[in-house]
Scaffold this motif. Structure first.
Motif, PDB file in Angstrom:
ATOM      1  N   SER A 137       0.828  -1.212   0.000  1.00 37.16           N
ATOM      2  CA  SER A 137       0.000   0.000   0.000  1.00 37.16           C
ATOM      3  C   SER A 137       0.862   1.262   0.000  1.00 37.16           C
ATOM      4  O   SER A 137       0.381   2.332  -0.336  1.00 37.16           O
ATOM      5  N   ARG A 192      -0.028   9.719   0.048  1.00 36.45           N
ATOM      6  CA  ARG A 192      -0.399   8.312  -0.021  1.00 36.45           C
ATOM      7  C   ARG A 192      -1.157   7.890   1.234  1.00 36.45           C
ATOM      8  O   ARG A 192      -2.179   7.219   1.158  1.00 36.45           O
ATOM      9  N   LEU A 196      -4.996   6.416   1.585  1.00 36.31           N
ATOM     10  CA  LEU A 196      -5.359   5.197   2.295  1.00 36.31           C
ATOM     11  C   LEU A 196      -6.406   5.490   3.363  1.00 36.31           C
ATOM     12  O   LEU A 196      -7.379   4.765   3.513  1.00 36.31           O
TER      13      LEU A 196
END
Ligand SMILES: Nc1ncnc2c1ncn2[C@@H]1O[C@H](COP(=O)(O)OP(=O)(O)OP(=O)(O)O)[C@@H](O)[C@H]1O
Ligand SMILES: [Mg+2]
Lengths: 521, 311
Positions: A137, A192, A196
Motif C-alpha cells: 500500500s 499516499r 489510504l
C-alpha cells in the motif's frame, strides 16, 4: 463557552470517552477530556504541546489507565487493563514515539505478538507474504527499499514511521489512532497515507488523527476536537471552521494566536537581511560528498537561511551529518575562508558549528536523564570545575522559558515530556551557543503552532546576529515561508536550487518529484 | 507519592538487617560490632568505586580485572615498601601508576579494538594474575609499613581510619559525578553514546578515562587492604570481584548504564557485608550465604525495576 455543537442526526459513536482525567504526580495530563468517533469518520485531535493528546490516545488503546472517566465502545462500557485487550476489540494506534524493535526485521516487527502459526511453529512464509501485501500500500513512496526481511535498524525515520502504520494495520483495526504519524513524512508519503485513510473511512474504519500541521487537518479530517490543558474545549466540523478559529481554541485566543498565525503563514520571510549577497562567505563547499550525497558545490553567506528540501531520505540528513563531522566526507570545506576537515562533532562544535538531529530518540535525547542535563550536555565546559550549578540551572530555565517547554521541573527525566516538548529540548541545547553555522534536520517535528512561531522568531534573531543556517524540513510550507533559497535533493544530488520567482509550492513539488526545468541545477 | 531512591532503600535495608540480627543473635547489636561491619564494608566500598563508574558508563561496561588489580596493588605495596613507612609514598605512586596503566589498556582495548568489556577485563585479570605468579613464583618478600597499618586500623574518636578514608572517597566520588564535566558526560555516555557524541562529548575519551580510574581505584583499594590484612596472598583480591559488582547493583546503579550513584554503592557494600557477618555469626555455610546473596539481589532488583516502571 458555547463550544459544543452536537452534529444532528448522527448514528451512535463507535467509541466515546467522557470526563477522562489522568495525573502524573503533580502534572495533570488530562482533566476533563471527551472524544467520540463514529465508524467511517476521521476526527482530528488538536491541541498545543503537552495538552494531553497522546495521553488520551494511550488511554483509548489501553496503554495507560485513566484516573477518572468512562469509555464506551460499540455501545458497551470498555474497561482496558492492557493494550492486548484493546487490540482484540479492534482498537490500535500508531504512537508518537516509535515502538519498533531495531534488531528485528520489518515482518517480525509487524507480527510481533500475533505471529501467524502453523503446526505449532511460526509460519514465516505467511508472515512475509502478508507483510509484503501490507507494504504494497506504500509502494512507490518509500525513499529506501523496504522488504519484509529488511532490518528495521537500517531504516530512516520516515520509513520506520510507515512500518508503524503497517504494523497497526496488521491488526485489522476498527478504530485507528494516528498520533503524529505524519511528522516525519514527506509530501508524497503524506499524500499516499491520506489516500489510504480515505479508503479506510469508506470501509467504515474510525480514525483519530493527531498532527501539528494545520493544512493536513483540513485535508483529511471530518471533525476536529480541541484539547487545551487536558480539557476538551471545543468541537467543530471541518467544513464550518477556519484555521484561525482552531488555533484560537487551542491556545485560548488572544495575542499569542495572532503571532502564531503570522508565523505559520509567512515565517521570517521579512527577516531577509538586506544586501545578503555582499555579506561575507561563511561556508564554502567544493565537490563535497559523503555516502549517498553526490559531490556538490555550495556557498553560504553570513546570516543566510538556506533550506534543504525534497522527498524524505534523499541524502539531506547525511549532508548535514557530514558537515557536522559525524560521518566521513570527501571534498573541500572552508569555514570563514579557512579550510577545515572535521573528523568528529567535537571539532565542528569548537569551530562554531551546531547541529539539531532529525531523530530525537536515537540522536537527540538522554531519556532517563533530567531535562537540565539534556539541555546542558554540550555546554558543561562553560560552567567550570566545580560546575556552577546555579548558573547552569538559570541558563536552562531561560531556554525553557524561551521555547515555552511545559515541564514540572528541570530535574524531571526528559522521557516524561510530551513529544513536542521533548523536541524543544533537543533544539534548546544549542540556543545559548550562538553558533556561526547552525544545521537543522527537520527541527519542528511534532512542535505545535505557537512553538513553531517562537522557533522561527529565534532563528530570525540568530540570523540577525550573524548565524548562518542550513535547514532541512519535511514540511514544504515551512521551507517556503522561512528560506530565501532552497536546495532540492533527489537521490543524493542537488537537482534544483529555488530562489526568487521559482521559490513557490509548484516548483518545489515539481523539483522534489524529479520533474525537469524547475530551476537551475 | 514520591519515589524512594535505591541508595536509601539499600541503606534502610542494611540498618533493618542489623537490628533484625539482634533478634536472632542478641549479642550482635552493639556499637563495636556496628563499627566493625562498617570497616569491613569500607574495603568493599573502596574497591567497588571504580566498578560504579564503569557500570554507569554503559556499553555493557564491567570491570572483571578489579580482583587481580587489588591483589597486585597489595603485593606491590608489600614488596616496594618492604615494610618501611618512608617508602610507602614511593609504593603509593607506583601502585597508582600501575593500576591506572592497567585500566588504560582495558579502556583502549575496549574503545579502539572494540573488545567487549567482559572479555577485555577478564583477559586482563588473567594476564595480571599470571604475571604475579610468574614473577613471584609464590615467594613474595616484603613487609607492611607501620604507617599504613596505623592509617587503616588506627582509631580516632573510636572509629578506625579506614572508615574516614571511605567517607572521604564518598565525598570525592559525589563531587566527580555531580560537579564535574566528566561526571555529567559519563552519565550521558551511559545512556546514549550517539546523542552524547552529537552533543560534542568525547565519548572515547570518557570511556578510556573511566576504565583508567577503575584500575587506579582498585589498585588503591589493594594498598589500603594490605594495611588491614597485614599479609599478602595470591587470591587476596579475587574474593572482592563478585561483591564489587553486587554492591553497585544493590545500590541501584543500572547495569545498562546511565543511572546510579556512589552513595548507592556504599549502601550496597553495607548490605552485603552486613548480611555476610550475620550469616557467618549464625554459622551458616558458604553455600547458603551465596544463596542468600542471590536472593537479596533478585528481590532488590525487582523492587527497583517496579519503581522505575511507575516513573
Ligand atoms: N509518563 C509521564 N510522566 C509524567 N508526566 C507525563 C507523562 N506522560 C505525559 N506527561 C505529561 O502530561 C502532559 C500531556 O502529555 P501528552 O504527551 O499527552 O501531550 P501531547 O498533547 O501529546 O503533546 P505533544 O503535542 O507535544 O505530543 C505533559 O505535560 C507531559 O509532560
Ligand atoms: Mg503527543
Amino acid at each position: 463557552m458555547p463550544d459544543r455543537d452536537p452534529p444532528a442526526s448522527t448514528p451512535e459513536p463507535l467509541l466515546s470517552a467522557r470526563g477522562i482525567a489522568k495525573r502524573y504526580g503533580a502534572v495533570r495530563a488530562l482533566e476533563e477530556a471527551s472524544l467520540s468517533v463514529r465508524a467511517g469518520e476521521v476526527v482530528a485531535l488538536l491541541g498545543a504541546n503537552g495538552s494531553g493528546k497522546s495521553t488520551l490516545g494511550k488511554i483509548i488503546t489501553g496503554i495507560t489507565r485513566p484516573d477518572a472517566g468512562t469509555l464506551t465502545f460499540d455501545g458497551a462500557p470498555l474497561h482496558l487493563s492492557e493494550p492486548a485487550q484493546a487490540r482484540r476489540r479492534g482498537i490500535t494506534a500508531v504512537y508518537q514515539e516509535l515502538s519498533l524493535v531495531p534488531d528485528l526485521s520489518v515482518a517480525e516487527n509487524v507480527w510481533l505478538g500475533h505471529e501467524p502459526v502453523r503446526r505449532g511453529g511460526i509460519d514465516r512464509r505467511t508472515m512475509k507474504g502478508r507483510t509484503a501485501e501490507l507494504l504494497a500500500s506504500f509502494a512507490g513512496v518509500f525513499s529506501v527499499p523496504v522488504e519484509p526481511d529488511t532490518l528495521v535498524d537500517s531504516l530512516p525515520p520516515s520509513e520506520r514511521q510507515l512500518v508503524e502504520v503497517v504494523k497497526a494495520l496488521a491488526w485489522r483495526p476498527r478504530l485507528l489512532v494516528l498520533d503524529e504519524a505524519t511528522a516525519s513524512l514527506d509530501a508524497r508519503q503524506v499524500d499516499r497515507l491520506f489516500e489510504l485513510v480515505r479508503g479506510w473511512r469508506e470501509g467504515g474504519m474510525a480514525v483519530v488523527f493527531v498532527s501539528h500541521r494545520m493544512n493536513e487537518i483540513f485535508r483529511v479530517a471530518d471533525r476536529a476536537v480541541v484539547l487545551r490543558n487536558g480539557v476538551t474545549v471545543g468541537e467543530r466540523r471541518i467544513g464550518e471552521v477556519d484555521e484561525q478559529e482552531l488555533v484560537q481554541l487551542m491556545t485560548g485566543g488572544g495575542a499569542v494566536a495572532a503571532i502564531a498565525l503570522e508565523g505559520h503563514d509567512a515565517p521570517g520571510a521579512a527577516a531577509a537581511p538586506p544586501g545578503a549577497t555582499e555579506a561575507p562567505v561563511v561556508l564554502e563547499l567544493r565537490r563535497f560528498a559523503s555516502g549517498v550525497v553526490a559531490p556538490l558545490d555550495l556557498t553560504l553567506r553570513q546570516g543566510e537561511l538556506v533550506g534543504v528540501g525534497g522527498l524524505q531520505g534523499q541524502g539531506q540528513s547525511r549532508l548535514l551529518l557530514a558537515l557536522f563531522g559525524a560521518v566521513p566526507h570527501q571534498g573541500e570545506v572552508r569555514l570563514e575562508g579557512a579550510p577545515v576537515a572535521f573528523r568528529n562533532p567535537r571539532q565542528a562544535l569548537r569551530a562554531g558549528v551546531a547541529y539539531v538531529p532529525g531523530d530525537r530518540n536515537r540522536e537527540g535525547l538522554l531519556p532517563v536523564r533530567p531535562i537540565l542535563e539534556n539541555l546542558q550536555l554540550p555546554n558543561w565546559r562553560r560552567y567550570g570545575t566545580p560546575l556552577r550549578m546555579e548558573r547552569a540551572r538559570r541558563d536552562a530555565a531561560a531556554v525553557v522559558a524561551d521555547l515555552d517547554v511545559r515541564l514540572a521541573s528541570l530535574d524531571e527525566p526528559v522521557a516524561n515530556l510530551s513529544g513536542g516538548n521533548a523536541q524543544k529540548v533537543v533544539i534548546g541545547k544549542w540556543l545559548s551557543r550562538r553558533p556561526k553555522l547552525l544545521l537543522l534536520d527537520d527541527p519542528t517535528k511534532g512542535v505545535d503552532v505557537n512553538a513553531k512561531a517562537e522557533l522561527y522568531r529565534l532563528l530570525a534573531r540568530l540570523q540577525a546576529q550573524g548565524t548562518t543556517i542550513l535547514f532541512h524540513s519535511s514540511d514544504d510550507a515551512e521551507l517556503l515561508g522561512l528560506c530565501q533559497r532552497v536546495l532540492v535533493m533527489q537521490d543524493g544530488r542537488v537537482t534544483a536550487t529555488l530562489e526568487g520567482d521559482t521559490l513557490d509550492q509548484r516548483h518545489l513539488v515539481a523539483a522534489a518529484m524529479g520533474a525537469q526545468g524547475a530551476g537551475a541545477a | 507519592m514520591s519515589r524512594v531512591p535505591p541508595a536509601a532503600v539499600a541503606l534502610l535495608l542494611s540498618v533493618a538487617l542489623f537490628f533484625l540480627a539482634g533478634l536472632v543473635q542478641p549479642n550482635f547489636v552493639n556499637a563495636a560490632q556496628a563499627i566493625n561491619i562498617v570497616r569491613l564494608a569500607a574495603f568493599l566500598g573502596i574497591i567497588a568505586a571504580g566498578q560504579t563508574l564503569v557500570i554507569i558508563s554503559g556499553g555493557e561496561g564491567i570491570d572483571l580485572s578489579v580482583g587481580a588489580v587489588v591483589t597486585l596493588g597489595a603485593i606491590l605495596t608489600f614488596m616496594i615498601s618492604g615494610g618501611s613507612s618512608e617508602r610507602l609514598w614511593l609504593a603509593l605512586l607506583v601502585v597508582l601508576a600501575v593500576g591506572a596503566a592497567i585500566g588504560l589498556v582495558n579502556g583502549l582495548g575496549i574503545v579502539f579494538v572494540r573488545i567487549p568489556p567482559l572479555v577485555m577485563t577478564l583477559g586482563m585479570a588473567g594476564v595480571v594474575q599470571g604475571t604475579i605468579l610468574a614473577v613471584t613464583r609464590g615467594n613474595i618478600p616484603g613487609g607492611v609499613p607501620r604507617a599504613l597499618a596505623n592509617l587503616v586500623t588506627g582509631r580516632f574518636l573510636g572509629v578506625p581510619g579506614a572508615i574516614y578514608l571511605w567517607a572521604l572517597l564518598g565525598l570525592l566520588m559525589w563531587f566527580v559525578l555531580q560537579r564535574t564535566r566528566y561526571g555529567r558526560e559519563l552519565f550521558a555516555v551511559g545512556v546514549n553514546r550517539r546523542t552524547a557524541a552529537l552533543s560534542g562529548v568525547n565519548v572515547s575519551g570518557v570511556v578510556v578515562l573511566t576504565y583508567t580510574l577503575s584500575g587506579l581505584l582498585a589498585a588503591l583499594g589493594g594498598l589500603l587492604l594490605l594495611g588491614f590484612t597485614q599479609r599478602v596472598f595470591l587470591t587476596l583480591g579475587e574474593t572482592y570481584l563478585f561483591p564489587s559488582i553486587a554492591a553497585v547493583v544493590v545500590g541501584g546503579t543500572v547495569l545498562a548504564g546511565g543511572r546510579g550513584s556512589y552513595f548507592g554503592t556504599m549502601a550496597g557494600a553495607l548490605v552485603l557485608t552486613m548480611t555476610e557477618s550475620l550469616l557467618r555469626s549464625m554459622r551458616i555455610g558458604e553455600a547458603y550465604q551465596m544463596i542468600v546473596f542471590g536472593a537479596i539481589l533478585v528481590v532488590l532488583l525487582s523492587v527497583y525495576g517496579r519503581q522505575r516502571e511507575r516513573e
